[in-house]
Scaffold this motif. Structure first.
Motif, PDB file in Angstrom:
ATOM      1  N   SER A   1       0.733  -1.185  -0.004  1.00 47.63           N
ATOM      2  CA  SER A   1       0.090  -0.006   0.014  1.00 47.63           C
ATOM      3  C   SER A   1       0.773   1.159  -0.024  1.00 47.63           C
ATOM      4  N   LEU A   2       2.073   1.497   0.573  1.00 51.40           N
ATOM      5  CA  LEU A   2       2.878   2.243   0.474  1.00 51.40           C
ATOM      6  C   LEU A   2       3.377   2.882  -0.974  1.00 51.40           C
ATOM      7  N   LEU A   3       3.221   2.064  -2.023  1.00 48.31           N
ATOM      8  CA  LEU A   3       3.966   2.236  -3.203  1.00 48.31           C
ATOM      9  C   LEU A   3       2.664   2.292  -4.301  1.00 48.31           C
ATOM     10  N   HIS A   4       1.401   2.401  -3.977  1.00 54.39           N
ATOM     11  CA  HIS A   4       0.267   2.263  -4.930  1.00 54.39           C
ATOM     12  C   HIS A   4       0.206   3.554  -5.942  1.00 54.39           C
ATOM     13  N   GLU A   5       0.699   4.635  -5.473  1.00 53.35           N
ATOM     14  CA  GLU A   5       0.423   5.717  -6.307  1.00 53.35           C
ATOM     15  C   GLU A   5       1.909   6.024  -6.943  1.00 53.35           C
ATOM     16  N   ILE A   6       2.783   5.190  -6.705  1.00 57.18           N
ATOM     17  CA  ILE A   6       4.008   5.247  -7.497  1.00 57.18           C
ATOM     18  C   ILE A   6       4.490   4.190  -8.365  1.00 57.18           C
ATOM     19  N   VAL A   7       4.070   2.943  -8.139  1.00 57.20           N
ATOM     20  CA  VAL A   7       4.456   2.016  -9.205  1.00 57.20           C
ATOM     21  C   VAL A   7       3.655   0.836  -9.170  1.00 57.20           C
ATOM     22  N   SER A   8       3.170   0.135 -10.056  1.00 52.01           N
ATOM     23  CA  SER A   8       2.459  -1.266 -10.008  1.00 52.01           C
ATOM     24  C   SER A   8       2.986  -2.243  -9.118  1.00 52.01           C
ATOM     25  N   THR A   9       2.101  -2.700  -8.283  1.00 53.86           N
ATOM     26  CA  THR A   9       2.745  -3.716  -7.199  1.00 53.86           C
ATOM     27  C   THR A   9       2.299  -5.012  -7.305  1.00 53.86           C
ATOM     28  N   THR A  10       3.084  -5.914  -7.030  1.00 52.38           N
ATOM     29  CA  THR A  10       2.586  -7.300  -6.898  1.00 52.38           C
ATOM     30  C   THR A  10       2.989  -7.867  -5.502  1.00 52.38           C
ATOM     31  N   PRO A  11       1.861  -7.948  -4.628  1.00 51.93           N
ATOM     32  CA  PRO A  11       2.378  -8.540  -3.192  1.00 51.93           C
ATOM     33  C   PRO A  11       2.716  -9.703  -3.060  1.00 51.93           C
ATOM     34  N   PHE A  12       3.789  -9.866  -2.140  1.00 54.38           N
ATOM     35  CA  PHE A  12       4.466 -11.158  -1.959  1.00 54.38           C
ATOM     36  C   PHE A  12       4.667 -11.508  -0.505  1.00 54.38           C
ATOM     37  N   GLU A  13       3.982 -12.698  -0.081  1.00 49.88           N
ATOM     38  CA  GLU A  13       4.010 -13.068   1.449  1.00 49.88           C
ATOM     39  C   GLU A  13       4.622 -14.215   1.484  1.00 49.88           C
ATOM     40  N   LYS A  14       5.877 -14.559   1.913  1.00 51.85           N
ATOM     41  CA  LYS A  14       6.866 -15.607   1.967  1.00 51.85           C
ATOM     42  C   LYS A  14       6.149 -16.693   2.841  1.00 51.85           C
ATOM     43  N   ARG A  15       5.347 -16.240   3.958  1.00 55.28           N
ATOM     44  CA  ARG A  15       4.625 -17.103   5.083  1.00 55.28           C
ATOM     45  C   ARG A  15       3.649 -18.029   4.096  1.00 55.28           C
ATOM     46  N   ASP A  16       3.123 -17.501   3.288  1.00 56.80           N
ATOM     47  CA  ASP A  16       2.065 -18.242   2.363  1.00 56.80           C
ATOM     48  C   ASP A  16       2.612 -19.569   1.875  1.00 56.80           C
ATOM     49  N   LEU A  17       3.819 -19.739   1.747  1.00 61.32           N
ATOM     50  CA  LEU A  17       4.490 -21.091   1.517  1.00 61.32           C
ATOM     51  C   LEU A  17       3.921 -22.158   2.372  1.00 61.32           C
TER      52      LEU A  17
ATOM     53  N   ARG B   1       1.297 -21.266   4.912  1.00 61.93           N
ATOM     54  CA  ARG B   1      -0.060 -21.185   5.374  1.00 61.93           C
ATOM     55  C   ARG B   1      -1.055 -21.241   4.240  1.00 61.93           C
ATOM     56  N   HIS B   2      -0.696 -20.854   3.195  1.00 67.81           N
ATOM     57  CA  HIS B   2      -1.713 -21.046   1.935  1.00 67.81           C
ATOM     58  C   HIS B   2      -0.930 -21.568   0.710  1.00 67.81           C
ATOM     59  N   PRO B   3      -0.211 -22.769   0.689  1.00 63.68           N
ATOM     60  CA  PRO B   3       0.650 -23.247  -0.432  1.00 63.68           C
ATOM     61  C   PRO B   3       0.113 -23.113  -1.681  1.00 63.68           C
ATOM     62  N   ILE B   4      -1.329 -23.523  -1.722  1.00 61.71           N
ATOM     63  CA  ILE B   4      -1.726 -23.433  -3.349  1.00 61.71           C
ATOM     64  C   ILE B   4      -1.662 -22.157  -3.769  1.00 61.71           C
ATOM     65  N   ALA B   5      -2.217 -20.911  -3.249  1.00 64.00           N
ATOM     66  CA  ALA B   5      -2.202 -19.500  -3.438  1.00 64.00           C
ATOM     67  C   ALA B   5      -0.489 -19.264  -3.626  1.00 64.00           C
ATOM     68  N   PHE B   6      -0.055 -19.540  -2.891  1.00 63.71           N
ATOM     69  CA  PHE B   6       1.506 -19.286  -3.057  1.00 63.71           C
ATOM     70  C   PHE B   6       2.085 -19.754  -4.239  1.00 63.71           C
ATOM     71  N   VAL B   7       1.901 -21.114  -4.718  1.00 65.89           N
ATOM     72  CA  VAL B   7       2.297 -21.504  -5.963  1.00 65.89           C
ATOM     73  C   VAL B   7       1.713 -20.819  -7.141  1.00 65.89           C
ATOM     74  N   ARG B   8       0.497 -20.450  -6.868  1.00 63.82           N
ATOM     75  CA  ARG B   8      -0.318 -19.913  -8.089  1.00 63.82           C
ATOM     76  C   ARG B   8       0.391 -18.475  -8.374  1.00 63.82           C
ATOM     77  N   GLY B   9       0.690 -17.811  -7.184  1.00 63.30           N
ATOM     78  CA  GLY B   9       1.470 -16.361  -7.482  1.00 63.30           C
ATOM     79  C   GLY B   9       2.811 -16.693  -7.992  1.00 63.30           C
ATOM     80  N   LEU B  10       3.414 -17.583  -7.756  1.00 62.63           N
ATOM     81  CA  LEU B  10       4.729 -17.965  -8.434  1.00 62.63           C
ATOM     82  C   LEU B  10       4.677 -18.260  -9.951  1.00 62.63           C
ATOM     83  N   LEU B  11       3.699 -18.969 -10.243  1.00 66.62           N
ATOM     84  CA  LEU B  11       3.452 -19.266 -11.655  1.00 66.62           C
ATOM     85  C   LEU B  11       3.025 -17.898 -12.379  1.00 66.62           C
ATOM     86  N   ALA B  12       2.133 -17.317 -11.780  1.00 64.11           N
ATOM     87  CA  ALA B  12       1.632 -16.099 -12.491  1.00 64.11           C
ATOM     88  C   ALA B  12       3.056 -15.252 -12.839  1.00 64.11           C
ATOM     89  N   LEU B  13       3.881 -15.163 -11.648  1.00 67.39           N
ATOM     90  CA  LEU B  13       4.948 -14.279 -11.753  1.00 67.39           C
ATOM     91  C   LEU B  13       5.878 -14.787 -13.062  1.00 67.39           C
TER      92      LEU B  13
END
Length: 200
Positions: free
Chosen positions: A85-101, A103-115
């Protein structure tokens, strides 16, 4: 001799072996990718995933300079989810949450594949110039970008195609150190103040 004195060299040795293994994996991930992007740079990824607010803000001059140099390119910042949220007006952002590996492994893998599918021309590891970050290095390699830029430091060459050599002076501000990463792109840096969504 204390147990801590014995285990510290062991931990250091183990960490080095883990980095070596990850470097070999990075070589497999990036096999076949070009060392030089096409003449037209359409997509640039800047990686700064540490959780400290100050570290994210100190990277804003790098975002500004990249956007200035490549006004028609898609510039995206991969940042810690809690700081996006600190950068929304400065640059497009893709959020990354390492702990999701964990807590939410399926979402984490989907994010990596999209990247990976985003097909970046250039990726920049903007983590600390003086301290190697394995997480950032792995994300740099995983991006699949033809040109992968990082600060010159131990282990970085296993993950990056181009290393930025900064000044030997220790009193250079961190925000200016980030601008060293522009050199492999042939960009003349223009120092700017740090910014947030709320302004300078």
């Amino acid at each position: 001799m204390s147990l801590a004195m014995v285990t510290l060299p062991v931990r250091t040795w183990l960490r080095a072996r883990v980095v070596d293994l990850c470097g070999a994996l990075a070589g497999l991930l990036t096999r076949g990718s070009s060392r030089t992007p096409s003449k037209r740079v359409d997509a640039i990824l800047i990686i700064r995933v540490d959780e400290r607010v100050g570290d994210v803000l100190l990277t804003t001059p790098l975002f500004d300079n990249v956007r200035r140099a490549f006004p028609h390119a898609r510039v995206d910042a991969l940042v810690a989810a809690s700081k996006a949220s600190l950068l929304h007006e400065i640059v497009s952002t893709t959020p990354f949450e390492k702990r999701d590996l964990f807590r939410h492994p399926i979402a984490f893998v989907r994010g990596l594949l999209a990247l990976r599918r985003a097909r970046w021309d250039v990726a920049i590891d903007a983590s600390h110039w003086h301290d190697f970050s394995l997480t950032s290095a792995l994300l740099l390699a995983w991006s699949g970008a033809g040109m992968r830029i990082a600060h010159e430091r131990p282990h970085a060459s296993m993950f990056a195609t181009h290393l930025a050599r900064g000044s030997a002076r220790v009193d250079v501000p961190e925000a200016e150190r980030k601008l060293d990463l522009l050199a492999p792109l042939g960009i003349g840096a223009i120092p700017t103040g740090i910014r947030t969504e709320l302004g300078s």
